[in-house]
Motif scaffolding. Structure first.
Motif, mmCIF file in Angstrom:
data_model
loop_
_atom_site.group_PDB
_atom_site.id
_atom_site.type_symbol
_atom_site.label_atom_id
_atom_site.label_comp_id
_atom_site.label_asym_id
_atom_site.label_seq_id
_atom_site.Cartn_x
_atom_site.Cartn_y
_atom_site.Cartn_z
ATOM 1 N N THR A 1 0.624 -1.258 -0.063
ATOM 2 C CA THR A 1 -0.256 -0.208 0.629
ATOM 3 C C THR A 1 0.474 0.748 -0.265
ATOM 4 O O THR A 1 1.049 2.039 -0.955
ATOM 5 C CB THR A 1 -0.612 0.632 0.820
ATOM 6 O OG1 THR A 1 -1.698 -1.267 1.224
ATOM 7 C CG2 THR A 1 -1.921 1.298 1.168
ATOM 8 N N SER A 2 2.035 1.012 1.047
ATOM 9 C CA SER A 2 3.202 2.053 1.364
ATOM 10 C C SER A 2 3.390 2.576 -0.510
ATOM 11 O O SER A 2 3.937 3.369 -0.577
ATOM 12 C CB SER A 2 3.727 2.321 2.504
ATOM 13 O OG SER A 2 4.416 3.622 1.927
ATOM 14 N N PHE A 3 3.479 1.585 -0.949
ATOM 15 C CA PHE A 3 5.009 1.404 -2.100
ATOM 16 C C PHE A 3 3.626 1.902 -3.306
ATOM 17 O O PHE A 3 3.816 3.700 -4.025
ATOM 18 C CB PHE A 3 5.220 0.093 -2.146
ATOM 19 C CG PHE A 3 5.662 -0.111 -3.974
ATOM 20 C CD1 PHE A 3 7.055 0.459 -4.246
ATOM 21 C CD2 PHE A 3 4.775 -0.077 -5.737
ATOM 22 C CE1 PHE A 3 7.613 0.473 -5.712
ATOM 23 C CE2 PHE A 3 5.826 -0.456 -6.292
ATOM 24 C CZ PHE A 3 7.180 0.044 -6.388
ATOM 25 N N GLU B 1 1.203 3.493 -2.981
ATOM 26 C CA GLU B 1 0.122 5.238 -3.061
ATOM 27 C C GLU B 1 1.813 6.369 -2.892
ATOM 28 O O GLU B 1 1.261 7.795 -2.956
ATOM 29 C CB GLU B 1 0.389 5.638 -1.340
ATOM 30 C CG GLU B 1 -1.437 4.896 -1.260
ATOM 31 C CD GLU B 1 -1.862 4.931 0.068
ATOM 32 O OE1 GLU B 1 -0.545 5.233 1.061
ATOM 33 O OE2 GLU B 1 -3.098 4.484 1.086
ATOM 34 N N ASN B 2 2.647 5.829 -2.747
ATOM 35 C CA ASN B 2 4.296 6.924 -3.150
ATOM 36 C C ASN B 2 5.231 6.861 -4.807
ATOM 37 O O ASN B 2 6.256 6.979 -4.308
ATOM 38 C CB ASN B 2 5.156 6.507 -1.807
ATOM 39 C CG ASN B 2 4.387 6.849 -0.933
ATOM 40 O OD1 ASN B 2 4.591 8.086 -0.575
ATOM 41 N ND2 ASN B 2 4.192 5.849 0.485
ATOM 42 N N VAL B 3 4.240 5.998 -5.569
ATOM 43 C CA VAL B 3 4.333 5.949 -6.878
ATOM 44 C C VAL B 3 3.880 6.781 -8.087
ATOM 45 O O VAL B 3 2.572 6.738 -7.954
ATOM 46 C CB VAL B 3 4.855 4.664 -7.311
ATOM 47 C CG1 VAL B 3 5.117 4.559 -8.865
ATOM 48 C CG2 VAL B 3 5.598 2.820 -7.127
ATOM 49 N N ARG B 4 4.094 8.132 -8.036
ATOM 50 C CA ARG B 4 3.464 9.372 -8.717
ATOM 51 C C ARG B 4 3.179 8.945 -9.916
ATOM 52 O O ARG B 4 2.535 9.168 -10.685
ATOM 53 C CB ARG B 4 4.625 9.997 -8.952
ATOM 54 C CG ARG B 4 4.149 11.051 -7.409
ATOM 55 C CD ARG B 4 5.510 12.319 -7.540
ATOM 56 N NE ARG B 4 6.095 11.977 -6.119
ATOM 57 C CZ ARG B 4 6.050 13.656 -5.428
ATOM 58 N NH1 ARG B 4 6.602 14.475 -6.695
ATOM 59 N NH2 ARG B 4 6.907 13.982 -4.039
ATOM 60 N N ALA C 1 -0.191 7.102 -9.781
ATOM 61 C CA ALA C 1 -1.090 7.052 -9.866
ATOM 62 C C ALA C 1 -1.449 8.123 -10.682
ATOM 63 O O ALA C 1 -2.844 8.151 -10.442
ATOM 64 C CB ALA C 1 -0.562 7.907 -7.782
#
Length: 76
Positions: A55-57, A59-62, A65
């Protein structure tokens, strides 16, 4: 319909996913769990950490997203 602040909760039905990983990745995950336990003073099984890590990965891959949002809006 009554107007309330809290939005409707998303589907929280667990989905089981079985994967095969390399021994090196298993070792790294076990090391991460050990370091996590040192950092937070609480042991968590790798199987509980993996969903949070993914989830963190994501959410942080622009780029992901942006692409995902574009796909939802019907853009390539």
């Amino acid at each position: 319909m009554v107007d309330i602040k809290l939005a409707r909760l998303p589907d929280r039905t667990p989905v089981k996913l079985a994967i095969t990983i390399t021994p090196d990745l298993q070792s790294a995950l076990n090391d991460y769990a050990a370091i996590y336990a040192q950092a937070y003073g609480r042991e968590e099984p790798v199987t509980e950490l993996i969903p949070a890590m993914l989830t963190s990965f994501l959410e942080n891959v622009r780029n992901f997203a942006r692409a995902r949002e574009g796909a939802r809006k019907g853009r390539p």
